[in-house]
Design an enzyme around this catalytic site. Structure first.
Site, PDB file in Angstrom:
ATOM      1  CG  ASP A  96      -2.158   0.963   0.921  1.00 43.30           C
ATOM      2  OD1 ASP A  96      -2.062   1.781  -0.036  1.00 43.30           O
ATOM      3  OD2 ASP A  96      -3.157   0.910   1.647  1.00 43.30           O
TER       4      ASP A  96
HETATM    5  C1  BGC Z   1      -4.939   3.498   0.053  1.00 43.18           C
HETATM    6  C2  BGC Z   1      -5.093   2.522  -1.097  1.00 43.18           C
HETATM    7  C3  BGC Z   1      -4.911   3.246  -2.392  1.00 43.18           C
HETATM    8  C4  BGC Z   1      -3.544   3.924  -2.397  1.00 43.18           C
HETATM    9  C5  BGC Z   1      -3.280   4.712  -3.650  1.00 43.18           C
HETATM   10  C6  BGC Z   1      -3.646   4.280  -0.038  1.00 43.18           C
HETATM   11  O1  BGC Z   1      -3.615   5.275   0.928  1.00 43.18           O
HETATM   12  O2  BGC Z   1      -4.987   2.797   1.277  1.00 43.18           O
HETATM   13  O3  BGC Z   1      -6.348   1.924  -1.054  1.00 43.18           O
HETATM   14  O4  BGC Z   1      -5.042   2.360  -3.463  1.00 43.18           O
HETATM   15  O5  BGC Z   1      -3.481   4.832  -1.300  1.00 43.18           O
HETATM   16  O6  BGC Z   1      -4.101   5.824  -3.703  1.00 43.18           O
END
Ligand code: BGC
Length: 761
Positions: free
Chosen positions: A229
């Site tokens: 993530d």
């Molecule tokens: C979120 C993800 C997301 C990623 C990119 C993160 O903060 O938890 O779900 O895909 O950011 O935006």
């Protein structure tokens, strides 16, 4: 293009390999031009494409894309075909917007209704979430676009989401928090899996070798790549060893250098790096097979968004007021009738291609009725009695009031959890005041997760849950309110009466860096069932403008082997006057278990469309897993011989038929008896019973003599000794009963263990 991955890896420098394992920008892989390795672009997800024009920007305004209903809404359709269509439409937009992989779907469980991101997740039930995810992923990937299943694993709250340690037992992980991931991985092979920010049992999910490598890649056979993530990786080398192939976002020069140095120093095996490179290259080249660019059909996708929204809305309560008909003067109250609340805040925030305005949509269907509008509540958290008074004034001259109530973003968003289940103080006061002035009041809700309603629900005849309904939700609401669409959505999560009733209440949101999943297997309806707690609306509940009767329920066999499973059939008849759709649910109840199990669990469902008077037969297959549970000592899913009830239901609280069946387990489980196993366990195990049974008979006889011959109150020490002994470890019992035994307890224990295992343990 050279796509012989092994030869590319052989030709890559260490620096190139390390760089490939970290992003080149906020949204792309690092290309290796000299070897013909292109870049790959990913974008959020999950209910629309958030493609920022500049891939170096994290949070720029994104390009216009269809904002489909959020997962709470789409899950309430229980419609696997519709999920496939949603996936396919997302893929078409991804292609047009030059996106190779969509960052979604999210299949984390709704452990508590307070979770700030619950709107992005499907359900409190792993089976339902898994089924929906499978069809979503197949829809996207059928068009040559990838998905990234997220957030793996136990990412169930926003409070300290970057660091909190989720303390959750293996069985609970296996039965509640992992199955939706497992099903999706095994059945669809998503191109990517995104690890979560949090720790699981003391280890960052991004370094979790057991979760990422042993379970996901080795046991489930995941062939794609694991992406971190965004911003979760602390130690790049540890993350590579754990199983994170691709770190995002990039660029991260220091991380790349750290990997190079770790390989040079021997701290990281180059083979580990190569394996991640291989996984990334495979997906990068797969992405190239689908040419990008062109346009997508904005109108068709808007129509699809409207269809999903209309089928995902849940008619929670209706004392006959809906569908609206023949009203002359309709008072429409609430800001969200003008400013549609159709999506949540955070990384899933889409720049919609257009937005249906709920008020205008009502107007276009209202024929000769006159519609009036009052704001009702402010955008901020101030209390404005003047807005309530104005709304009540409008209501008095109307013959029906439609109250559009949206839970404000300051109460619900990615990034923070809710602190209560309540609407705002102003919204509650508004509903109460309007309902008092106008008995014919419909409450239309827009929110991503359950809200408490006790303060007002008895005063209103109808409540429609509209969720964060996507950009076409305004039209879908009007479709349902006026009966152009017969509502058919059912809840994919329980609506509790109050916060203190909720499963995780005493363990939420944790502190001192950790959160204990103390409610165990019992989240959602599993908890309310076990506690026999009343709820506001049960899991699986949803009304229709017609009625359905169930008849002729059957199972394919009364006695069956676990590997064969069962087929459940039932006839469903539309007994009302309007065409409609019913969602039939099948729950399984285990009558006796070795380890505690929930009262019932959803194991199958089907959605059926019926004209008035029409009957259709619905068949639902139950497989091995429908009857199995995960045994932490056997380290596998097991079945036990015994009786089960198959519950055929219209909701988790509305069981229409119960069918008794008997399962025959085909498992030949390994013997796990040891010195510390209890007498009951020894006697329950077929090998243990043969070995220990004769000695047990001697012990039993001796105990009876010693305790005066009687049972319970009649015995010399006023208790049932044999009952107590059942839970004592073998070694303890043998020590106490030395005089009844033919040899020393230690020797006897060794002998018994050799007999059951072939060697002493
Ligand atoms: C979120 C993800 C997301 C990623 C990119 C993160 O903060 O938890 O779900 O895909 O950011 O935006």
């Amino acid at each position: 293009m050279n796509t012989d991955i092994q030869s590319i890896i052989a030709n890559m420098t260490l620096e190139e390999k390390a760089a490939l394992c970290t992003g080149a920008s906020a949204w792309s892989t690092t290309p290796v031009e000299r070897l013909g390795v292109p870049e790959m672009i990913v974008s959020d997800g999950p209910h629309g494409i958030r493609r920022v024009p500049d891939i170096h920007s994290m949070a720029q305004h994104s390009l216009p894309a269809t904002c489909f209903p959020t997962a709470s809404c789409s899950a309430s359709t229980w419609d696997v075909e519709l999920m496939g269509q949603l996936g396919a439409a997302l893929a078409e937009e991804a292609i047009a917007l030059h996106v190779d992989v969509v960052l979604g779907p999210g299949v984390n469980m709704k452990r508590s209704p307070l979770g700030g991101r619950n709107f992005e997740y499907f359900s409190e039930d792993p089976y339902l979430a898994g089924e929906l995810a499978v069809n979503f992923i197949n829809g996207v990937q059928s068009k040559g676009v990838g998905t990234s299943l997220k957030h793996y694993a136990a990412n169930n709250q926003e409070f300290q989401r970057f660091s909190i340690n989720a303390e959750v037992d293996e069985r609970i992980l296996r039965e509640i928090y992992l199955p939706a991931f497992e099903k999706a991985v095994k059945e669809t092979q998503p191109w990517m899996v995104m690890c979560s920010y949090n720790k699981v049992n003391g280890v960052f999910a991004s370094e979790h070798h057991t979760l990422l490598t042993k379970i996901l890649k080795d046991e489930w056979g995941f062939e794609g790549l694991v992406v971190s993530d965004w911003g979760t990786v602390r130690d790049r080398v540890a993350a590579l060893r754990g199983g994170v192939d691709w770190e995002m976002p990039g660029p991260q020069d220091r991380r790349v250098k750290a990997v190079v140095e770790a390989v040079r120093s021997g701290e990281l095996a180059e083979a580990t790096l190569d394996e991640s490179v291989r996984r990334i290259l495979r997906i990068v080249f797969k992405a190239q097979e689908t040419p990008k660019g062109g346009a997508f059909d904005v109108d068709a996708h808007h129509r699809l968004a409207r269809k999903i929204a209309a089928e995902g809305m849940v008619l929670l309560k209706n004392d006959g007021l809906l569908p609206l008909k023949g009203h002359q003067q309709i008072a429409v109250i609430g800001r969200s009738a003008e400013a549609a609340h159709f999506q949540g805040g955070g990384s899933s925030h889409i720049n919609p291609t257009r937005v249906d305005v709920p008020f205008q949509e009502l107007q276009s269907r209202a024929n000769n009725a006159e519609l009036t509008y009052a704001e009702g509540y402010p955008a901020d958290d101030s209390f404005r009695q003047d807005l309530i008074d104005q709304a009540v004034g409008l209501t008095l001259s109307a013959d029906v009031a439609l109250l559009y109530i949206a839970l404000p973003t300051y109460k619900e968003s990615e990034g923070y959890d809710r602190t209560d289940l309540d609407l705002t103080v102003q919204q509650v006061a508004l509903i109460q005041a309007v309902a008092k002035a106008q008995p014919k009041t419909v409450v239309v809700l827009n929110n991503g997760a359950p809200v408490a309603m006790s303060a007002w629900i008895d005063a209103v005849p109808a409540v429609l849950e509209g969720w964060m309904m996507g950009q076409a939700g305004g039209a879908a609401l009007a479709d349902v309110l006026f009966g152009q669409v017969n509502p058919c959505g059912k809840l994919a999560e329980t609506f509790p009466l109050k916060l203190s009733d909720t499963p995780a209440h005493l363990n939420w949101p944790g502190g001192a860096g950790k959160v204990q999943y103390g409610e165990g297997l019992f989240i959602g309806y599993r908890y309310y069932d076990a506690k026999e707690l009343p709820v506001l609306f049960p899991f699986g509940h949803g009304l229709s403008y017609t009625t359905f009767a169930y008849s002729n329920a059957k199972v394919s066999a009364k006695t069956f082997r676990d590997v064969d499973g069962l087929t459940v059939t039932v006839d469903v008849t539309n007994t009302g006057h309007m065409a409609g759709k019913e969602i039939v649910q099948v729950y399984v109840h285990d009558r006796a278990w070795g380890l505690v199990r929930p009262e019932k669990e959803l194991k199958g469902f089907a959605k059926v469309a019926l004209q008035p008077g029409e009957t259709k037969s619905v068949a639902i297959k139950l497989d091995f897993r429908a009857f199995a549970y995960y045994h932490p000592e056997y380290k596998q899913w097991i079945t036990e011989d015994g009786n089960f009830d198959i519950l055929i239901a219209s909701s988790s609280a509305d069981i229409r038929h119960t069918l008794a069946v008997t399962l025959e387990s085909t498992l030949n489980l390994p013997c796990i008896l040891d010195r510390e196993s209890t007498i009951r366990e020894w006697l329950a195990d077929p090998r243990g019973k043969v070995a220990f049974g004769p000695f047990y008979a001697q012990i039993e006889e001796q105990s009876r003599k010693m305790s005066g011959g009687g049972d319970g109150d009649e015995s010399a020490i006023g208790m049932d000794i044999m009952d107590m002994m059942g839970d004592m470890p073998l070694v303890s019992v043998l020590m106490f009963q030395q005089s009844a035994l033919p040899m020393h307890p230690e020797d006897l224990a060794d002998g018994l263990l050799t007999q059951v295992h072939g060697q002493a343990k």
